[in-house]
Design an enzyme around this catalytic site. Structure first.
Site, mmCIF file in Angstrom:
data_model
loop_
_atom_site.group_PDB
_atom_site.id
_atom_site.type_symbol
_atom_site.label_atom_id
_atom_site.label_comp_id
_atom_site.label_asym_id
_atom_site.label_seq_id
_atom_site.Cartn_x
_atom_site.Cartn_y
_atom_site.Cartn_z
ATOM 1 N N ASN A 1 0.841 -1.196 0.000
ATOM 2 C CA ASN A 1 0.000 0.000 0.000
ATOM 3 C C ASN A 1 0.874 1.244 0.000
ATOM 4 O O ASN A 1 1.977 1.253 0.535
ATOM 5 C CB ASN A 1 -0.954 -0.010 1.202
ATOM 6 C CG ASN A 1 -0.362 0.697 2.413
ATOM 7 O OD1 ASN A 1 -0.402 1.925 2.513
ATOM 8 N ND2 ASN A 1 0.212 -0.078 3.331
ATOM 9 N N PHE B 1 -1.464 8.239 4.413
ATOM 10 C CA PHE B 1 -2.178 8.889 5.518
ATOM 11 C C PHE B 1 -3.431 9.617 5.032
ATOM 12 O O PHE B 1 -3.712 10.758 5.428
ATOM 13 C CB PHE B 1 -1.280 9.893 6.262
ATOM 14 C CG PHE B 1 -0.140 9.301 7.043
ATOM 15 C CD1 PHE B 1 0.000 7.939 7.224
ATOM 16 C CD2 PHE B 1 0.817 10.133 7.602
ATOM 17 C CE1 PHE B 1 1.070 7.406 7.947
ATOM 18 C CE2 PHE B 1 1.889 9.621 8.330
ATOM 19 C CZ PHE B 1 2.019 8.258 8.500
ATOM 20 N N ASN C 1 5.224 5.916 3.122
ATOM 21 C CA ASN C 1 4.348 6.535 2.127
ATOM 22 C C ASN C 1 4.153 8.035 2.286
ATOM 23 O O ASN C 1 3.367 8.648 1.581
ATOM 24 C CB ASN C 1 2.989 5.825 2.137
ATOM 25 C CG ASN C 1 3.133 4.348 1.821
ATOM 26 O OD1 ASN C 1 3.916 3.976 0.952
ATOM 27 N ND2 ASN C 1 2.398 3.509 2.539
ATOM 28 N N THR C 2 4.848 8.641 3.247
ATOM 29 C CA THR C 2 4.902 10.098 3.382
ATOM 30 C C THR C 2 6.351 10.511 3.196
ATOM 31 O O THR C 2 7.241 9.998 3.887
ATOM 32 C CB THR C 2 4.384 10.550 4.761
ATOM 33 O OG1 THR C 2 2.997 10.244 4.861
ATOM 34 C CG2 THR C 2 4.574 12.048 4.948
ATOM 35 N N ASN D 1 6.309 -1.577 11.327
ATOM 36 C CA ASN D 1 5.487 -1.111 10.223
ATOM 37 C C ASN D 1 5.773 -1.967 8.987
ATOM 38 O O ASN D 1 6.386 -3.031 9.090
ATOM 39 C CB ASN D 1 5.810 0.368 9.944
ATOM 40 C CG ASN D 1 4.608 1.157 9.457
ATOM 41 O OD1 ASN D 1 3.871 0.686 8.603
ATOM 42 N ND2 ASN D 1 4.423 2.355 9.992
ATOM 43 N N SER E 1 6.090 5.008 8.417
ATOM 44 C CA SER E 1 5.416 4.731 7.145
ATOM 45 C C SER E 1 6.326 5.147 5.997
ATOM 46 O O SER E 1 6.899 6.240 6.024
ATOM 47 C CB SER E 1 4.099 5.505 7.048
ATOM 48 O OG SER E 1 3.579 5.415 5.737
ATOM 49 N N LYS F 1 6.178 3.706 16.860
ATOM 50 C CA LYS F 1 6.115 2.631 15.867
ATOM 51 C C LYS F 1 7.265 2.800 14.880
ATOM 52 O O LYS F 1 7.418 3.852 14.260
ATOM 53 C CB LYS F 1 4.775 2.657 15.122
ATOM 54 C CG LYS F 1 4.596 1.459 14.185
ATOM 55 C CD LYS F 1 3.161 1.332 13.701
ATOM 56 C CE LYS F 1 2.970 0.067 12.875
ATOM 57 N NZ LYS F 1 1.566 -0.141 12.487
#
Length: 343
Positions: A113, A117, A182-183, A251, A180, A222
């Site tokens: 994915n 966010f 993805n940022t 994560n 994450s 995390k």
């Protein structure tokens, strides 16, 4: 008990993953409103665990990411989780990354994915938590917080402090998501100088919030599975220095060795599910070596069976969380894991 999910999964897997995700959660909401979930889903054995001042009814929790906005708390709570982690939420609403942004890799029992966010903003989420029967009846709800994509990484601490202030009153615990992929640049917050600055800001903010509300809410961190041993040692030292209450390991991963050659295997984003199991377990083991019993570890990553959950506990975790395993195994995985971990 019939595993109804195994009958539905082929149809769900024929749909776009994000659409299937939304359909599943909306139908869970309906089933919960009709009082069907507790009849259809095997409920876990009671097995209370006490840590960070919280009594968890059982050690199997929902990982962040599945319910980013707190829209499905009552339905998810009815599945028998010992605790729910909602988010990641950011101070301001944001749409996340362009679609498509979620991919299944069934041959590897994995997901990729790059959601980014996507959420309605922290205030909307807090309102939903307050209005949920699960929370009102004492259910454990952790809030996972992050920074907005538009906020420069140098100013990340202001977003995390703002989000913590917004969730503090309703959160059973607060998780700081710095892992994450993805940022843009978010994982840079795991580096020493930035992490020290961030944790210092959060420590001071929590002290002020503890005085304001008369209660000290647990603060979790995390981290990613893609850290080397020196990174993990440094993080462990900072956890102790800034009195962080627990660490969530881990994560999603940016590694792709396990899914090379598979359809969607080279898509950008975080890889979760079975391929991350060994890496996350190794991080748990390394953290346990550095932390001992000083700070509890929550193990997450690649749990698709009760045996996988036990592996995390044996490596040093006190609790576990699942997400991708639900996509492949369905909600009966919760009771299976709880039964395997029963003391």
């Amino acid at each position: 008990m019939i595993d109804s999910y195994s009958l539905l999964r082929p149809w769900l897997f024929s749909l776009d993953p994000e659409r299937a995700h939304n359909i599943t959660l909306n139908n869970l909401d309906r089933a919960e409103r009709w009082g069907l979930l507790r009849c259809l889903i095997k409920q876990p054995v009671p097995d209370p665990r006490h840590l960070c001042g919280i009594t968890f009814p059982n050690p199997v929790g929902l990982a962040a990411g599945l319910d980013k906005d707190g829209k499905h708390i009552d339905a998810l709570g009815s599945l028998g989780f010992g605790f729910l982690e909602i988010g990641t939420v950011t101070p301001k609403p944001q749409p996340g990354n362009p679609k498509p942004r979620m991919f299944r890799l069934p041959q590897a029992q994995a997901l990729i994915n790059r959601m980014g966010f996507n959420n309605d903003g922290v205030d909307a989420c807090v309102k939903r938590v307050r209005n949920s029967a699960y929370w009102q009846n004492g259910g454990i709800v952790g809030l996972n917080i992050g920074k907005n994509a538009s906020t420069p990484i140098e100013d990340a601490a202001s977003d995390y402090v703002s989000a913590m202030e917004a969730v503090y009153e309703v959160a059973s615990y607060i998780t700081v998501n710095i892992s994450s992929p993805n940022t843009h640049n978010l994982r840079a917050l795991q580096e020493e100088d930035m992490l020290r600055s961030l944790l210092g800001s959060l420590h001071l903010a929590r002290e002020a919030l503890s005085d304001k509300y008369g209660i000290r809410k647990p603060l979790f961190l995390k981290i990613a599975p893609d850290l080397n041993q020196s990174d993990i040692k440094l993080i462990a030292e900072l956890l102790l220095e800034f009195k962080i209450d627990a660490i969530i390991a881990t994560n999603t991963t940016i590694a792709r060795d396990a899914v090379k050659g598979l359809q969607f295997g080279e898509e950008l984003g975080g890889l979760s599910g079975a391929p991350v199991r060994n890496a996350s377990t190794e991080v748990v083991m390394n953290l346990k070596q550095h932390l001992g019993n000083a700070i509890p570890i929550i193990g997450v990553g690649g749990i698709l069976s009760g045996a996988d959950a036990l592996e995390k506990i044996s490596a040093g975790a006190s609790l576990v969380q699942i997400y991708s395993g639900l996509i492949y195994r369905g909600p009966n995985l919760i009771a299976e894991c709880a039964a395997k971990l029963k003391k």
